[in-house]
Design a protein around this motif. Structure first.
Motif: not given
Length: 350
Positions: A161-166, A284-298
């Protein structure tokens, strides 16, 4: 409030040991259900909150947002659940229901009034405090209780219910699947779920951990490779390897080094929550067009989707079942990293 009270384990003040006590039980409204709690997982965030490390703590605090139990009573307008149903409650118990995010099934990002109501250490719409799963019962709105499939045992389902959906949420959102290389940073409560879920989705999975101490566990859980981040050659040999990195740890990592492990267009998702601000170089993001994201539960729909997915693939949390009286010792063991991989309280012992 009603005069009903329930037995619970609560932190009376910040940094105080949890103790057995009683707290008020919310009155049962027409859309509410009463859940007899059978099991409650211990999340690292429970410890942060009980110690008031994130600020704004409400005491006495009954932690616990990984709740699995059985419906004991339903309100007069309840249609989604019936007495005897197996249900779970995660990190939230209400939201405004009307904002754009709520209508999209993203209740965890509610922008309405009063916003997302957290399962504990929060306040209901009437201002009364919320109490969590380290208790005999909880009363929640029917829309925030999830159906736990029969094939999932309640004890191993609770941490989902937390660890799984996170971890399910970012793995699903960023396309973990056949032909994708996924790295999971850390093999704790979140990481061990991420490995199982990413493997079941068909991705090639690598665990990145400080040491090889849990390598055997990681491979058994479905990892294809297990590498030690304390070994400098790891970052050289795996440079440009991964489509997706899910960082489950709350430590202050060298994010630039980890971003260097991504392929062009790859994404690193942060689900662990370090106590202090983190930094990285934008190059570190510009080279290779990479993304840094966040995610909180669901949101609620995605949490149900996750439970059904785990049931279909036979995935549960790997747990150590404890009695409620041992909760303070369990907290110390979590802080020491001495758990494989989630403590779960047998609420019958409360």
């Amino acid at each position: 409030m009603t005069e009903n009270v329930i037995t619970a384990y609560a932190a009376p003040t910040a940094n105080a040991p949890l103790e057995r006590t009683t707290v008020p039980r919310r009155e049962v409204g027409p859309r509410d259900i009463v859940i007899d709690i059978k099991y409650a997982g211990i999340c690292h965030s429970d410890i942060h909150q009980a110690k008031d490390e994130w600020g704004g703590a409400i005491f006495p605090m009954v932690p616990g947002h990984e709740i699995a139990g059985v419906v004991a009573e339903v309100g007069s307008e309840v249609t989604r659940h019936a007495v005897g149903d197996r249900v779970g409650v995660g990190c939230m118990v209400d939201s405004c229901r009307e904002c754009e995010n709520c209508r999209a099934g993203l209740e965890q990002h509610c922008t309405g009034n009063p916003g997302t109501v957290m399962t504990y250490n929060g306040r209901h719409h009437d201002g009364t405090p919320t109490y969590g799963g380290y208790a005999t019962q909880v009363v929640v709105d029917q829309d925030f209780a999830l159906r736990i499939p029969e094939s999932l045992s309640l004890d191993v389902a609770a941490p989902l219910l937390c660890a799984g959906v996170t971890v399910y949420s970012p793995l699903s959102r960023y396309g973990a699947g056949p032909g994708k290389r996924v790295a999971v940073v850390g093999l704790g409560g979140l990481g061990h779920m991420a490995v199982q879920i990413a493997h079941a989705m068909g991705a090639e999975v690598t665990v990145l951990s400080q040491s090889l101490r849990k390598k055997e566990d990681g491979l058994k859980l479905g990892a294809d490779e297990y590498r030690a981040t304390s070994d400098a050659t790891t970052f050289k040999e795996l440079a440009g390897s991964f489509d997706l990195i899910v960082n489950t740890v709350s430590a202050d990592l060298d994010l630039d080094a980890y971003l260097g492990l991504l392929r062009a267009g790859g994404t690193m998702v942060q689900v662990g929550a370090p106590e202090k601000p983190v930094s990285l170089s934008v190059f570190s993001l510009l080279g290779g067009g990479k993304s840094m994201a966040g995610s909180m539960i669901g949101g609620i729909p995605e949490t149900q989707e996750m439970l059904d997915f785990c049931a279909e693939h036979g995935i549960g949390s790997k747990i150590e079942l404890i009695e409620a009286k041992d909760v303070n010792e369990a907290y110390e063991r979590v802080l020491a990293g001495d758990v494989r991989f989630r403590f779960v309280i047998d609420n019958a012992t409360i």
